[in-house]
Design an enzyme around this catalytic site. Sequence first.
Site, PDB file in Angstrom:
ATOM      1  N   ASP A 196      36.616  39.387  38.413  1.00  0.00           N
ATOM      2  CA  ASP A 196      36.722  39.263  39.860  1.00  0.00           C
ATOM      3  C   ASP A 196      35.979  40.368  40.612  1.00  0.00           C
ATOM      4  O   ASP A 196      35.559  41.368  40.019  1.00  0.00           O
ATOM      5  CB  ASP A 196      38.208  39.239  40.269  1.00  0.00           C
ATOM      6  CG  ASP A 196      39.049  40.273  39.524  1.00  0.00           C
ATOM      7  OD1 ASP A 196      38.473  41.184  38.900  1.00  0.00           O
ATOM      8  OD2 ASP A 196      40.274  40.172  39.551  1.00  0.00           O
ATOM      9  N   ASN A 230      52.985  40.967  40.995  1.00  0.00           N
ATOM     10  CA  ASN A 230      53.407  39.600  41.316  1.00  0.00           C
ATOM     11  C   ASN A 230      53.012  38.600  40.220  1.00  0.00           C
ATOM     12  O   ASN A 230      53.080  37.404  40.424  1.00  0.00           O
ATOM     13  CB  ASN A 230      52.832  39.171  42.668  1.00  0.00           C
ATOM     14  CG  ASN A 230      51.304  39.179  42.675  1.00  0.00           C
ATOM     15  OD1 ASN A 230      50.683  39.361  41.632  1.00  0.00           O
ATOM     16  ND2 ASN A 230      50.709  38.989  43.832  1.00  0.00           N
ATOM     17  N   HIS A 258      49.974  38.214  38.944  1.00  0.00           N
ATOM     18  CA  HIS A 258      48.607  37.676  38.991  1.00  0.00           C
ATOM     19  C   HIS A 258      47.794  38.144  37.788  1.00  0.00           C
ATOM     20  O   HIS A 258      48.011  39.225  37.244  1.00  0.00           O
ATOM     21  CB  HIS A 258      47.902  37.974  40.334  1.00  0.00           C
ATOM     22  CG  HIS A 258      47.457  39.377  40.550  1.00  0.00           C
ATOM     23  ND1 HIS A 258      47.298  39.942  41.807  1.00  0.00           N
ATOM     24  CD2 HIS A 258      47.104  40.378  39.688  1.00  0.00           C
ATOM     25  CE1 HIS A 258      46.876  41.169  41.696  1.00  0.00           C
ATOM     26  NE2 HIS A 258      46.750  41.471  40.427  1.00  0.00           N
ATOM     27  N   GLU A 292      46.564  34.637  42.586  1.00  0.00           N
ATOM     28  CA  GLU A 292      47.825  35.028  43.207  1.00  0.00           C
ATOM     29  C   GLU A 292      48.877  33.930  42.974  1.00  0.00           C
ATOM     30  O   GLU A 292      48.524  32.797  42.618  1.00  0.00           O
ATOM     31  CB  GLU A 292      47.596  35.230  44.707  1.00  0.00           C
ATOM     32  CG  GLU A 292      46.570  36.315  45.032  1.00  0.00           C
ATOM     33  CD  GLU A 292      47.063  37.730  44.771  1.00  0.00           C
ATOM     34  OE1 GLU A 292      47.856  37.956  43.823  1.00  0.00           O
ATOM     35  OE2 GLU A 292      46.635  38.638  45.503  1.00  0.00           O
TER      36      GLU A 292
HETATM   37  C1  F6R Z   1      41.292  43.318  38.208  1.00  0.00           C
HETATM   38  C2  F6R Z   1      42.282  42.279  37.919  1.00  0.00           C
HETATM   39  C3  F6R Z   1      43.715  42.452  38.307  1.00  0.00           C
HETATM   40  C4  F6R Z   1      44.347  43.698  37.685  1.00  0.00           C
HETATM   41  C5  F6R Z   1      45.812  43.831  38.087  1.00  0.00           C
HETATM   42  C6  F6R Z   1      46.446  45.091  37.543  1.00  0.00           C
HETATM   43  O1  F6R Z   1      40.026  42.972  37.693  1.00  0.00           O
HETATM   44  O2  F6R Z   1      41.912  41.285  37.385  1.00  0.00           O
HETATM   45  O3  F6R Z   1      44.434  41.311  37.910  1.00  0.00           O
HETATM   46  O4  F6R Z   1      44.244  43.622  36.291  1.00  0.00           O
HETATM   47  O5  F6R Z   1      45.906  43.839  39.481  1.00  0.00           O
HETATM   48  O6  F6R Z   1      45.848  46.197  38.126  1.00  0.00           O
HETATM   49  P1  F6R Z   1      46.271  47.687  37.690  1.00  0.00           P
HETATM   50  O7  F6R Z   1      45.840  47.850  36.290  1.00  0.00           O
HETATM   51  O8  F6R Z   1      45.503  48.568  38.628  1.00  0.00           O
HETATM   52  O9  F6R Z   1      47.748  47.743  37.856  1.00  0.00           O
END
Ligand code: F6R
Length: 264
Positions: free
Chosen positions: A67, A137, A139, A144
């Site tokens: 992403d 959440n 994701h 989301e």
């Molecule tokens: C980012 C992504 C997100 C993160 C998730 C956890 O490329 O795909 O799904 O993996 O938000 O983020 P952290 O590791 O910062 O808690």
Amino acid sequence: MLVILKRDNKEISREAAQLVASAVRKKPALTLGLATGGTMTGVYGHLAEFHKQGSLDFSQVVTFNLDEYLGLADRHPQSFHYFMHEHFFRHVNVDPRNIHIPDGTVRGNFVQYCAAYEDGIRKAGGIDLQILGIGRNGHIGFNEPTSSLGSRTRLKVLSQETIDDNAKFFAPGEESPRCAITMGIGTILEARKIILLATGAAKATAVAKSIEGPIASAVSASALQLHPEVTFIVDEQAASQLTQRDYYRRVLEMTALLTPERMS
Ligand code: F6R
């Protein structure tokens, strides 16, 4: 599904990096799906170290990131392009022509752009190994809650929870992104093998719902239950709401004994 329980972030990073390294050694032209975020920095640190020591060659590896924020240029310090360059690409020898990250500055025909990103994955032979983090959440990527479990790469509106989580990384007064381009859950599920890493108490509910809850669009990561080759690597705090921890430990012991190839 394998659930590997580790003590802390340090152990998780080492375990995940070893799994990635072993996949690259087995298949030097591996197509690797990558994630950003705090959970990933240790993994990239270890991979960079393996490369520096001469034990890991990325010259034939092809990468696809999950992403990117909409509206952020490559050089914006909070863009995922910048993150990947700083934490990984500038330390290893992935051929720049083999690096793919959604373009946050794309304008106009998002549908066409996202279809072309998917096409790129297909032309590379599909993703062999996808690494994932998880949001509070539930994701994965920026899928989301209530994302379709069959979703493909697309423009996605970020949830308020995600916007709030990200706000601290942006300068005071700077508006943090409201949208992102993300691989879909359907795209992620097509990877041949998936590793999800989770660390810290804030992820405990999402982890428990993803592994032990029903498959539901309200928790995107629960869709991983449909995938035959998923490994969750979770630290003590993130595992604290799992009810079957002893069983996961036994499964891991037996798997290592009876089908060791499943562990690497
Ligand atoms: C980012 C992504 C997100 C993160 C998730 C956890 O490329 O795909 O799904 O993996 O938000 O983020 P952290 O590791 O910062 O808690």
